[in-house]
Structures are given as C-alpha cells and as structure tokens.
Design a protein around this motif. Structure first.
Motif, PDB file in Angstrom:
ATOM      1  N   ARG A  75      16.869  47.647  45.620  1.00  0.00           N
ATOM      2  CA  ARG A  75      15.860  46.683  46.061  1.00  0.00           C
ATOM      3  C   ARG A  75      15.646  45.662  44.955  1.00  0.00           C
ATOM      4  O   ARG A  75      15.751  45.972  43.776  1.00  0.00           O
ATOM      5  CB  ARG A  75      14.527  47.371  46.338  1.00  0.00           C
ATOM      6  N   ASP A  76      15.303  44.469  45.335  1.00  0.00           N
ATOM      7  CA  ASP A  76      14.986  43.416  44.376  1.00  0.00           C
ATOM      8  C   ASP A  76      13.649  43.765  43.720  1.00  0.00           C
ATOM      9  O   ASP A  76      12.639  43.905  44.411  1.00  0.00           O
ATOM     10  CB  ASP A  76      14.893  42.084  45.113  1.00  0.00           C
ATOM     11  N   PRO A  77      13.610  43.915  42.382  1.00  0.00           N
ATOM     12  CA  PRO A  77      12.375  44.310  41.699  1.00  0.00           C
ATOM     13  C   PRO A  77      11.211  43.348  41.941  1.00  0.00           C
ATOM     14  O   PRO A  77      10.069  43.776  42.105  1.00  0.00           O
ATOM     15  CB  PRO A  77      12.749  44.330  40.222  1.00  0.00           C
ATOM     16  N   GLU A  78      11.497  42.072  41.989  1.00  0.00           N
ATOM     17  CA  GLU A  78      10.452  41.075  42.216  1.00  0.00           C
ATOM     18  C   GLU A  78       9.888  41.180  43.630  1.00  0.00           C
ATOM     19  O   GLU A  78       8.676  41.117  43.838  1.00  0.00           O
ATOM     20  CB  GLU A  78      11.029  39.677  41.970  1.00  0.00           C
ATOM     21  N   GLU A  79      10.770  41.348  44.589  1.00  0.00           N
ATOM     22  CA  GLU A  79      10.348  41.484  45.986  1.00  0.00           C
ATOM     23  C   GLU A  79       9.543  42.774  46.175  1.00  0.00           C
ATOM     24  O   GLU A  79       8.534  42.794  46.879  1.00  0.00           O
ATOM     25  CB  GLU A  79      11.575  41.470  46.902  1.00  0.00           C
ATOM     26  N   PHE A  80       9.987  43.844  45.529  1.00  0.00           N
ATOM     27  CA  PHE A  80       9.264  45.109  45.614  1.00  0.00           C
ATOM     28  C   PHE A  80       7.854  44.960  45.055  1.00  0.00           C
ATOM     29  O   PHE A  80       6.885  45.435  45.642  1.00  0.00           O
ATOM     30  CB  PHE A  80      10.010  46.204  44.844  1.00  0.00           C
ATOM     31  N   ARG A  81       7.731  44.272  43.924  1.00  0.00           N
ATOM     32  CA  ARG A  81       6.419  44.087  43.300  1.00  0.00           C
ATOM     33  C   ARG A  81       5.488  43.275  44.215  1.00  0.00           C
ATOM     34  O   ARG A  81       4.306  43.553  44.309  1.00  0.00           O
ATOM     35  CB  ARG A  81       6.566  43.438  41.931  1.00  0.00           C
ATOM     36  N   LYS A  82       6.056  42.285  44.899  1.00  0.00           N
ATOM     37  CA  LYS A  82       5.243  41.494  45.843  1.00  0.00           C
ATOM     38  C   LYS A  82       4.679  42.388  46.948  1.00  0.00           C
ATOM     39  O   LYS A  82       3.506  42.286  47.299  1.00  0.00           O
ATOM     40  CB  LYS A  82       6.076  40.372  46.469  1.00  0.00           C
ATOM     41  N   HIS A  83       5.523  43.252  47.498  1.00  0.00           N
ATOM     42  CA  HIS A  83       5.076  44.156  48.553  1.00  0.00           C
ATOM     43  C   HIS A  83       4.052  45.155  48.011  1.00  0.00           C
ATOM     44  O   HIS A  83       3.069  45.466  48.679  1.00  0.00           O
ATOM     45  CB  HIS A  83       6.259  44.892  49.181  1.00  0.00           C
ATOM     46  N   ALA A  84       4.285  45.648  46.803  1.00  0.00           N
ATOM     47  CA  ALA A  84       3.337  46.580  46.187  1.00  0.00           C
ATOM     48  C   ALA A  84       1.999  45.891  45.936  1.00  0.00           C
ATOM     49  O   ALA A  84       0.943  46.518  46.062  1.00  0.00           O
ATOM     50  CB  ALA A  84       3.912  47.127  44.881  1.00  0.00           C
ATOM     51  N   ALA A  85       2.014  44.605  45.613  1.00  0.00           N
ATOM     52  CA  ALA A  85       0.776  43.859  45.383  1.00  0.00           C
ATOM     53  C   ALA A  85      -0.046  43.760  46.663  1.00  0.00           C
ATOM     54  O   ALA A  85      -1.276  43.899  46.636  1.00  0.00           O
ATOM     55  CB  ALA A  85       1.088  42.468  44.839  1.00  0.00           C
ATOM     56  N   VAL A  86       0.614  43.556  47.785  1.00  0.00           N
ATOM     57  CA  VAL A  86      -0.097  43.493  49.065  1.00  0.00           C
ATOM     58  C   VAL A  86      -0.758  44.839  49.339  1.00  0.00           C
ATOM     59  O   VAL A  86      -1.945  44.924  49.679  1.00  0.00           O
ATOM     60  CB  VAL A  86       0.852  43.106  50.219  1.00  0.00           C
ATOM     61  N   ARG A  87      -0.006  45.911  49.163  1.00  0.00           N
ATOM     62  CA  ARG A  87      -0.556  47.249  49.389  1.00  0.00           C
ATOM     63  C   ARG A  87      -1.668  47.562  48.394  1.00  0.00           C
ATOM     64  O   ARG A  87      -2.655  48.212  48.736  1.00  0.00           O
ATOM     65  CB  ARG A  87       0.553  48.296  49.299  1.00  0.00           C
TER      66      ARG A  87
ATOM     67  N   LYS B  41       2.183  55.015  35.479  1.00  0.00           N
ATOM     68  CA  LYS B  41       2.047  56.404  35.907  1.00  0.00           C
ATOM     69  C   LYS B  41       3.259  56.950  36.650  1.00  0.00           C
ATOM     70  O   LYS B  41       3.525  58.138  36.615  1.00  0.00           O
ATOM     71  CB  LYS B  41       0.832  56.552  36.828  1.00  0.00           C
ATOM     72  N   TYR B  42       3.959  56.074  37.366  1.00  0.00           N
ATOM     73  CA  TYR B  42       5.008  56.537  38.263  1.00  0.00           C
ATOM     74  C   TYR B  42       6.357  55.947  37.887  1.00  0.00           C
ATOM     75  O   TYR B  42       6.446  54.827  37.410  1.00  0.00           O
ATOM     76  CB  TYR B  42       4.681  56.145  39.712  1.00  0.00           C
ATOM     77  N   ASP B  43       7.406  56.736  38.146  1.00  0.00           N
ATOM     78  CA  ASP B  43       8.763  56.216  38.018  1.00  0.00           C
ATOM     79  C   ASP B  43       9.064  55.457  39.302  1.00  0.00           C
ATOM     80  O   ASP B  43       9.126  56.058  40.377  1.00  0.00           O
ATOM     81  CB  ASP B  43       9.779  57.338  37.824  1.00  0.00           C
ATOM     82  N   ILE B  44       9.209  54.156  39.184  1.00  0.00           N
ATOM     83  CA  ILE B  44       9.488  53.328  40.351  1.00  0.00           C
ATOM     84  C   ILE B  44      11.000  53.311  40.569  1.00  0.00           C
ATOM     85  O   ILE B  44      11.750  52.833  39.725  1.00  0.00           O
ATOM     86  CB  ILE B  44       8.950  51.887  40.154  1.00  0.00           C
ATOM     87  N   ILE B  45      11.427  53.859  41.670  1.00  0.00           N
ATOM     88  CA  ILE B  45      12.857  53.913  41.990  1.00  0.00           C
ATOM     89  C   ILE B  45      13.147  52.799  42.993  1.00  0.00           C
ATOM     90  O   ILE B  45      12.678  52.837  44.126  1.00  0.00           O
ATOM     91  CB  ILE B  45      13.235  55.289  42.563  1.00  0.00           C
ATOM     92  N   LEU B  46      13.894  51.835  42.559  1.00  0.00           N
ATOM     93  CA  LEU B  46      14.135  50.660  43.388  1.00  0.00           C
ATOM     94  C   LEU B  46      15.325  50.797  44.327  1.00  0.00           C
ATOM     95  O   LEU B  46      15.364  50.158  45.368  1.00  0.00           O
ATOM     96  CB  LEU B  46      14.298  49.424  42.506  1.00  0.00           C
ATOM     97  N   GLU B  47      16.317  51.597  43.950  1.00  0.00           N
ATOM     98  CA  GLU B  47      17.491  51.841  44.793  1.00  0.00           C
ATOM     99  C   GLU B  47      17.989  50.586  45.501  1.00  0.00           C
ATOM    100  O   GLU B  47      17.828  50.431  46.711  1.00  0.00           O
ATOM    101  CB  GLU B  47      17.212  52.950  45.798  1.00  0.00           C
TER     102      GLU B  47
END
Length: 51
Positions: free
Chosen positions: A31-43, A23-29
C-alpha cells in the motif's frame, strides 16, 4: 456526526496518528504509505469524535 468530525483539528488527528505509529507495527503490504496515512487520518478523526 459529520459536523462533529469536521471540528476535530488536524493537530488532534496528527497526535493520534503519531500514537498509532508509535504503538503499533503498521504493515502496509504494497500500500502507498501516504495514502494509508490519509485513510487512517479519516478514521482517527471519527475516533476522536466518538470519544
């Protein structure tokens, strides 16, 4: 709340994350994509818990 978050399944979180990424354009700027996904999983687990 923590005990409710702990019972949310990985499959539920993965499904929610797939919805986010579809649904969303994930802008990582830089950021490590794997690390971002881990944080998104917690949320995501917290979001599912709150529902």
């Amino acid at each position: 709340m923590a005990e409710y978050v702990n019972v949310v399944s990985k499959a539920e979180i993965d499904n929610l994350l797939e919805d986010y990424y579809a649904k969303y354009d994930i802008i990582l700027e830089d950021r490590d994509p794997e690390e971002f996904r881990k944080h998104a999983a917690v949320r995501g687990g917290i979001e599912i818990c709150l529902r």
